[in-house]
Enzyme design. Structure first.
Site, mmCIF file in Angstrom:
data_model
loop_
_atom_site.group_PDB
_atom_site.id
_atom_site.type_symbol
_atom_site.label_atom_id
_atom_site.label_comp_id
_atom_site.label_asym_id
_atom_site.label_seq_id
_atom_site.Cartn_x
_atom_site.Cartn_y
_atom_site.Cartn_z
ATOM 1 N N ARG A 46 8.741 14.244 44.049
ATOM 2 C CA ARG A 46 9.684 13.382 42.744
ATOM 3 C C ARG A 46 8.815 14.177 41.826
ATOM 4 O O ARG A 46 9.518 14.760 40.390
ATOM 5 C CB ARG A 46 9.444 11.997 42.500
ATOM 6 C CG ARG A 46 9.503 11.768 41.440
ATOM 7 C CD ARG A 46 9.339 9.650 41.042
ATOM 8 N NE ARG A 46 8.758 9.341 42.024
ATOM 9 C CZ ARG A 46 7.950 9.026 41.827
ATOM 10 N NH1 ARG A 46 7.011 9.558 41.036
ATOM 11 N NH2 ARG A 46 6.917 8.707 42.747
ATOM 12 N N TYR A 98 31.613 10.162 25.058
ATOM 13 C CA TYR A 98 32.432 10.171 26.721
ATOM 14 C C TYR A 98 31.872 8.487 26.995
ATOM 15 O O TYR A 98 30.801 8.677 26.537
ATOM 16 C CB TYR A 98 30.433 10.744 27.609
ATOM 17 C CG TYR A 98 31.732 10.393 28.997
ATOM 18 C CD1 TYR A 98 32.036 11.166 29.803
ATOM 19 C CD2 TYR A 98 30.194 10.701 30.308
ATOM 20 C CE1 TYR A 98 32.596 11.162 31.040
ATOM 21 C CE2 TYR A 98 30.650 9.562 31.402
ATOM 22 C CZ TYR A 98 31.363 10.089 32.212
ATOM 23 O OH TYR A 98 31.763 10.348 33.228
ATOM 24 N N ASP A 170 25.548 16.928 23.346
ATOM 25 C CA ASP A 170 26.194 17.210 25.083
ATOM 26 C C ASP A 170 27.483 18.398 24.947
ATOM 27 O O ASP A 170 28.460 18.370 24.691
ATOM 28 C CB ASP A 170 26.807 15.537 25.807
ATOM 29 C CG ASP A 170 27.569 15.793 26.935
ATOM 30 O OD1 ASP A 170 27.580 16.087 26.999
ATOM 31 O OD2 ASP A 170 27.346 14.450 27.108
ATOM 32 N N LYS A 195 29.673 19.078 36.314
ATOM 33 C CA LYS A 195 30.937 19.874 35.665
ATOM 34 C C LYS A 195 31.100 21.588 35.381
ATOM 35 O O LYS A 195 30.854 21.918 36.837
ATOM 36 C CB LYS A 195 31.814 19.423 34.240
ATOM 37 C CG LYS A 195 31.659 17.709 34.232
ATOM 38 C CD LYS A 195 32.393 16.829 34.747
ATOM 39 C CE LYS A 195 32.191 15.506 35.099
ATOM 40 N NZ LYS A 195 31.416 14.839 33.360
#
Ligand SMILES: *Cc1c(COP(=O)(O)O)cnc(C)c1O
Length: 380
Positions: A46, A98, A170, A195
């Site tokens: 992690r 978004y 973003d 994306k």
């Protein structure tokens, strides 16, 4: 070093153990330690993983940033970034952000005493008006989804910094190939790597990159503490994706321009939303801060019936949410990605029932245009 050279090499030395030129997928949860407190810099996956580390260094290099952190999704990256904000502090947000970002901010983070104001950040005076002594962040998206509103990154950075607020952008829609927000004063860039960075529609992921060491240490602390890390395999997929980012974005951009030019001339198209068009209200700003206009194009055909006909008549374009992959995707924002936005907000933003959004893929340009042409013929 040029963009593609960086994309292919940054963070990716040949593997020390075997010489493998591709960074291996280190599919492990833990690492053998040589003795108490003695290890090779990796203790538990992690906290550190070599494949994730490679993609973090790679994306940071592409954005021209010192530090990068990879997350399990774009939303996890945005959530971690908002952990820089404390209860009682205020954040200004682009109002056509978004939908998932809007939902996270208004329906979850607002419960923890963080105050949000949503404004049209393409008009700098809206940002100036909302700045308060407790404003600690201005969160931008440019161009926005789906009506492609462009915000002047340098202008917002200047006023936000004077007020002591960080600026976050973003950059999912442009990718670092077409826009590098840190070059225009932005402090932190977030991505949905799902994306363009991945680019092949085969993984969900997110990233945060930044230069400020104190903020970076906090993002790293949040990443390890809350644990929304990008898996080794997904990290590897993004590394595979960024190697061809420049080539892909060049082609997305080329076809995007051709598709937009075709739509702009088409009698069935009432309105085009594309920053590369001379008629776009922020075309000049887009030209100044973007290397190109990318592969996202939206257009209004006037009614739900007309939109439905187009969406159900296309054969090559796939009706689906998401964007930035090799295949052309077509969607209906009002009922798909933006269904949770209030109807009056949708109306104000131009997200009408007749609006159609295309993520132009990497198929041959003529084939994409021919498909749209036959679908539009059904309504004209
Ligand atoms: C998809 C998207 C997100 C969310 O990313 P996920 O990887 O789906 O969590 C955030 N911002 C923008 C602009 C997006 O397109």
């Amino acid at each position: 070093m040029g963009f593609s050279t960086t994309a292919i090499h940054a963070g990716q030395e040949p593997d020390e153990a075997t010489g493998a030129v591709t960074v291996p997928i280190y599919q492990t949860s833990t690492y053998a330690q040589e003795g108490l407190g003695k290890n090779k810099g990796f203790e538990y996956a992690r906290t550190q993983n070599p494949t994730r580390l490679a993609v973090e260094r790679n994306i940071a290099a592409l954005e021209g940033a010192r530090f990068g952190y990879a997350f399990a999704s774009g939303m996890a990256a945005i959530d971690a970034t908002l952990r820089l904000i404390k209860s009682g502090e205020h954040v200004i947000v682009s109002d056509n952000t978004y939908g998932g970002t809007f939902r996270l901010f208004t329906r979850i983070l607002a419960h923890y005493g963080i105050e949000f104001d949503f404004v049209d950040t393409s008009d700098i005076s809206n940002v100036e008006e909302k700045l308060k002594p407790n404003t600690r962040m201005v969160f931008l998206e440019t161009p926005t989804n789906p009506v492609m509103i462009v915000t002047d990154l340098q202008a917002v950075s200047d006023v936000a910094h004077r007020a002591g607020a960080r600026v976050v952008c973003d950059n999912t829609f442009m990718s670092p190939y077409l826009q590098r927000p840190l070059d225009f004063g932005v402090d932190i860039v977030v991505h949905s790597t799902t994306k363009y960075l991945n680019g092949h529609s085969d993984g969900i992921g997110g990233a945060v990159v930044l230069n400020d060491e104190e903020d970076a240490n906090w993002i790293a602390f949040v990443q390890n503490s809350a644990g929304a890390i990008l898996s080794p395999f997904d990290s590897w997929l993004v590394l595979r994706g960024t190697k061809t980012l420049a080539l892909r974005m060049e082609q997305h951009d080329r076809t995007g321009r051709a598709v937009a030019a075709f739509l702009e001339e088409h009698p069935a198209v009432r309105k085009l939303y594309y920053p590369g068009s001379l008629s776009h209200p922020q075309h000049e700003t887009a030209k100044r801060q973007q290397r190109g206009f990318g592969g996202m194009v939206a257009f209004d055909v006037g009614s739900l019936e007309a939109a439905r006909t187009v969406l159900e008549s296309v054969k090559l374009c796939t009706l689906a949410e998401s964007l930035g992959g090799v295949e052309t995707l077509i969607s209906h924002p009002a009922t798909m990605t933006h269904a949770s936005v209030l109807p009056e907000t949708r109306a104000r933003l131009g997200i009408t029932d007749g609006l159609v959004r295309i993520s132009v893929g990497l198929e041959d340009t003529d084939d994409i245009i021919a498909d749209l042409d036959q679908a539009l013929a059904k309504i004209s």
